[in-house]
Motif scaffolding. Sequence first.
Motif, PDB file in Angstrom:
ATOM      1  N   LYS A  92       0.822  -1.222   0.000  1.00 33.19           N
ATOM      2  CA  LYS A  92       0.000   0.000   0.000  1.00 33.19           C
ATOM      3  C   LYS A  92       0.856   1.274   0.000  1.00 33.19           C
ATOM      4  O   LYS A  92       0.526   2.244  -0.633  1.00 33.19           O
ATOM      5  CB  LYS A  92      -0.963   0.020   1.190  1.00 33.19           C
ATOM      6  N   ASN A 106      -6.198  -6.924  -7.524  1.00 35.96           N
ATOM      7  CA  ASN A 106      -6.873  -5.636  -7.335  1.00 35.96           C
ATOM      8  C   ASN A 106      -6.780  -4.903  -8.682  1.00 35.96           C
ATOM      9  O   ASN A 106      -6.220  -5.443  -9.656  1.00 35.96           O
ATOM     10  CB  ASN A 106      -6.259  -4.845  -6.171  1.00 35.96           C
ATOM     11  N   LYS A 110     -10.976  -7.362  -7.649  1.00 39.01           N
ATOM     12  CA  LYS A 110     -11.409  -6.666  -6.429  1.00 39.01           C
ATOM     13  C   LYS A 110     -11.507  -5.153  -6.671  1.00 39.01           C
ATOM     14  O   LYS A 110     -10.697  -4.587  -7.395  1.00 39.01           O
ATOM     15  CB  LYS A 110     -10.404  -6.921  -5.306  1.00 39.01           C
ATOM     16  N   GLY A 122     -11.504  -2.557  -4.317  1.00 40.06           N
ATOM     17  CA  GLY A 122     -11.094  -1.659  -3.227  1.00 40.06           C
ATOM     18  C   GLY A 122     -10.454  -0.359  -3.690  1.00 40.06           C
ATOM     19  O   GLY A 122     -10.580   0.668  -3.022  1.00 40.06           O
ATOM     20  N   HIS A 123      -9.778  -0.381  -4.832  1.00 41.25           N
ATOM     21  CA  HIS A 123      -9.045   0.811  -5.289  1.00 41.25           C
ATOM     22  C   HIS A 123      -9.905   1.810  -6.042  1.00 41.25           C
ATOM     23  O   HIS A 123      -9.448   2.899  -6.376  1.00 41.25           O
ATOM     24  CB  HIS A 123      -7.836   0.398  -6.144  1.00 41.25           C
ATOM     25  N   VAL A 145     -18.160  -0.918  -2.384  1.00 36.57           N
ATOM     26  CA  VAL A 145     -16.943  -1.569  -2.898  1.00 36.57           C
ATOM     27  C   VAL A 145     -17.413  -2.820  -3.620  1.00 36.57           C
ATOM     28  O   VAL A 145     -18.009  -3.707  -3.016  1.00 36.57           O
ATOM     29  CB  VAL A 145     -15.980  -1.972  -1.761  1.00 36.57           C
ATOM     30  N   ARG A 168     -18.601   0.789   1.375  1.00 36.10           N
ATOM     31  CA  ARG A 168     -17.195   1.134   1.602  1.00 36.10           C
ATOM     32  C   ARG A 168     -17.011   1.684   3.017  1.00 36.10           C
ATOM     33  O   ARG A 168     -17.753   2.568   3.446  1.00 36.10           O
ATOM     34  CB  ARG A 168     -16.729   2.183   0.582  1.00 36.10           C
ATOM     35  N   VAL A 169     -16.037   1.154   3.749  1.00 42.14           N
ATOM     36  CA  VAL A 169     -15.736   1.656   5.089  1.00 42.14           C
ATOM     37  C   VAL A 169     -14.727   2.789   4.927  1.00 42.14           C
ATOM     38  O   VAL A 169     -13.709   2.634   4.238  1.00 42.14           O
ATOM     39  CB  VAL A 169     -15.113   0.539   5.976  1.00 42.14           C
ATOM     40  N   THR A 217      -5.675  -6.122   3.507  1.00 43.50           N
ATOM     41  CA  THR A 217      -7.032  -6.531   3.096  1.00 43.50           C
ATOM     42  C   THR A 217      -6.992  -7.620   2.019  1.00 43.50           C
ATOM     43  O   THR A 217      -7.739  -8.586   2.086  1.00 43.50           O
ATOM     44  CB  THR A 217      -7.866  -5.338   2.563  1.00 43.50           C
ATOM     45  N   GLY A 218      -6.108  -7.444   1.031  1.00 45.39           N
ATOM     46  CA  GLY A 218      -6.034  -8.408  -0.075  1.00 45.39           C
ATOM     47  C   GLY A 218      -5.589  -9.785   0.415  1.00 45.39           C
ATOM     48  O   GLY A 218      -6.145 -10.814   0.012  1.00 45.39           O
ATOM     49  N   TYR A 268      -8.424 -11.342   2.523  1.00 42.76           N
ATOM     50  CA  TYR A 268      -9.529 -11.777   1.658  1.00 42.76           C
ATOM     51  C   TYR A 268      -9.174 -13.094   0.940  1.00 42.76           C
ATOM     52  O   TYR A 268      -9.937 -14.062   0.981  1.00 42.76           O
ATOM     53  CB  TYR A 268      -9.850 -10.674   0.636  1.00 42.76           C
ATOM     54  N   ILE A 311     -12.592  -5.015   8.332  1.00 46.17           N
ATOM     55  CA  ILE A 311     -12.321  -3.583   8.084  1.00 46.17           C
ATOM     56  C   ILE A 311     -13.203  -2.717   8.988  1.00 46.17           C
ATOM     57  O   ILE A 311     -12.734  -1.728   9.555  1.00 46.17           O
ATOM     58  CB  ILE A 311     -12.531  -3.222   6.589  1.00 46.17           C
TER      59      ILE A 311
HETATM   60  N1  LIG Z   1     -12.677   0.543   2.380  1.00 46.85           N
HETATM   61  C1  LIG Z   1     -13.179  -0.671   2.166  1.00 46.85           C
HETATM   62  N2  LIG Z   1     -14.401  -1.001   2.639  1.00 46.85           N
HETATM   63  C2  LIG Z   1     -14.918  -2.235   2.432  1.00 46.85           C
HETATM   64  N3  LIG Z   1     -14.278  -3.213   1.746  1.00 46.85           N
HETATM   65  C3  LIG Z   1     -13.052  -2.953   1.237  1.00 46.85           C
HETATM   66  C4  LIG Z   1     -12.427  -1.673   1.418  1.00 46.85           C
HETATM   67  N4  LIG Z   1     -11.192  -1.703   0.817  1.00 46.85           N
HETATM   68  C5  LIG Z   1     -11.066  -2.935   0.302  1.00 46.85           C
HETATM   69  N5  LIG Z   1     -12.174  -3.698   0.535  1.00 46.85           N
HETATM   70  C6  LIG Z   1     -12.356  -5.122   0.182  1.00 46.85           C
HETATM   71  O1  LIG Z   1     -11.172  -5.789   0.602  1.00 46.85           O
HETATM   72  C7  LIG Z   1     -10.750  -6.736  -0.375  1.00 46.85           C
HETATM   73  C8  LIG Z   1      -9.367  -6.334  -0.900  1.00 46.85           C
HETATM   74  O2  LIG Z   1      -9.547  -5.227  -1.741  1.00 46.85           O
HETATM   75  P1  LIG Z   1      -8.527  -4.356  -2.566  1.00 46.85           P
HETATM   76  O3  LIG Z   1      -8.228  -3.121  -1.771  1.00 46.85           O
HETATM   77  O4  LIG Z   1      -9.119  -4.128  -3.905  1.00 46.85           O
HETATM   78  O5  LIG Z   1      -7.257  -5.267  -2.716  1.00 46.85           O
HETATM   79  P2  LIG Z   1      -5.754  -5.162  -2.185  1.00 46.85           P
HETATM   80  O6  LIG Z   1      -5.823  -5.163  -0.690  1.00 46.85           O
HETATM   81  O7  LIG Z   1      -5.131  -6.372  -2.764  1.00 46.85           O
HETATM   82  O8  LIG Z   1      -5.189  -3.880  -2.735  1.00 46.85           O
HETATM   83  C9  LIG Z   1     -11.845  -6.742  -1.443  1.00 46.85           C
HETATM   84  O9  LIG Z   1     -12.771  -7.763  -1.162  1.00 46.85           O
HETATM   85  C10 LIG Z   1     -12.461  -5.367  -1.316  1.00 46.85           C
HETATM   86  O10 LIG Z   1     -13.788  -5.355  -1.761  1.00 46.85           O
END
Ligand SMILES: Nc1ncnc2c1ncn2[C@@H]1O[C@H](COP(=O)(O)OP(=O)(O)O)[C@@H](O)[C@H]1O
Length: 276
Positions: free
Chosen positions: A111, A139, A175, A177-178, A185, A202-203, A211-212, A215, A244
Motif C-alpha cells: 500500500k 486488485n 477486487k 477496493g481501489h 466496494v 465502503r468503510v 485486506t487483499g 480476503y 475492516i
Molecule cells: N474501504 C473498504 N471497505 C470495504 N471493503 C473494502 C475496502 N477496501 C477494500 N475492501 C475489500 O477488501 C478486499 C481487498 O480489496 P482491494 O483493496 O481491492 O485489494 P488489495 O488489498 O489487494 O489492494 C476486497 O474484497 C475489497 O472489496
Amino acid sequence: MMISKALTIAGSDSGGGAGIQADLKTFQELSVYGMSAITAVTAQNTLGVQGVYPLTLEAITQQLDSIGLDLKPNAVKTGMLFNSDIIRIVAKKIQQYSWSNLVVDPVMVAKGGSTLLQQEAVQSLINHLLPLALVTTPNIPEAEMITNRSITTIDDRKEAAKIIHAMGSKYVVLKGGHDTSTKAVVDLLYDGHEFIFMENQRVQTRHTHGTGCTYSAAVTAELAKGKTVPEATHIAKAFIQAAIEDELGIGAGHGPTNHFAYQSRLRGMNLEANRQ
Ligand SMILES: Nc1ncnc2c1ncn2[C@@H]1O[C@H](COP(=O)(O)OP(=O)(O)O)[C@@H](O)[C@H]1O
Ligand SMILES: Cc1ncc(COP(=O)(O)O)c(N)n1
C-alpha cells in the motif's frame, strides 16, 4: 477429527497485518489448519516497508518439499513471490505435489508503494502460475499490470477479467477496493460464462493494510473446507468487511484489519439466538 488444511506460500510481514501472518490468522479464525512456506522476510509496520529479504531458492524449495512429502493441503494460496525464479520453483512444486484449489493473489506493490514483485516477474506469473490457478484475485492496479490495459469503467473490468480467465485461471475475482469513486466496494467474480457482482458498503478508514491477503486467505480456507468458489468468495467478502469495519486502530500509519471480527460477530449472534 478430520480437519481441513490450507497452505500459504507468501512473504512474512513483521507487523502482522499482511502476508503469512494475515493468512495464518485468517485460516485459524475459519477453523482451518494453517501451514506456511515463506518466500521472503519483510521488515514492515503500519508506516511502510523498511526492508525486503528474499529467501534462497533452496530454503523455499525445502519448505515446499517438507510440506509436500508429509502434509496434504486441501487448498493453497500464493501471495508475495518477489521474483521470477521464485515463481518458477513455486509453480513446479505445486504441479509436482498435485496441489489443487490454488488461489493466486498476484501481490505486486505494498500500500505504501514498495515493490513486492519485480516488474520482470509479471510475465512469469502469467506463464507459470495463472494456468494452475482455480481463482486469481487481482486488485485493479494488478489487473492492469497483468492485462497491460488501463481499467476505469465496469466494462474495462469485465474485459480484464476475461483476459485473465483466458490466461488459464478458472475463476477471476477483480477486487474493487481501489475504485474510490463509489460508496460501495464492488468485487467482480467471473467464471468464464457469467459475471457476479459482490458488493458492500465502503468503510471510510485508512486501516486497510493486509485486506487483499486476508480476503484471499479466507477464500482459500473456505475452499479447503469444500466450498465452491462462489460460496468461498461470498464468505470471504463478509470476513473482510467485518475485519475492516471493526478496526483495531493499531500503529501510527495504515493499520491492520481485525482478524477476530468475523468470528466475534458470529459468536455474538449465537449468544443472541440462545437468549431467545
Ligand atoms: N474501504 C473498504 N471497505 C470495504 N471493503 C473494502 C475496502 N477496501 C477494500 N475492501 C475489500 O477488501 C478486499 C481487498 O480489496 P482491494 O483493496 O481491492 O485489494 P488489495 O488489498 O489487494 O489492494 C476486497 O474484497 C475489497 O472489496
Ligand atoms: C509480506 C506482504 N505480503 C503482501 C502485502 C500486501 O498487502 P495488502 O494485502 O495490503 O495488499 C504486504 N504488504 N506484505
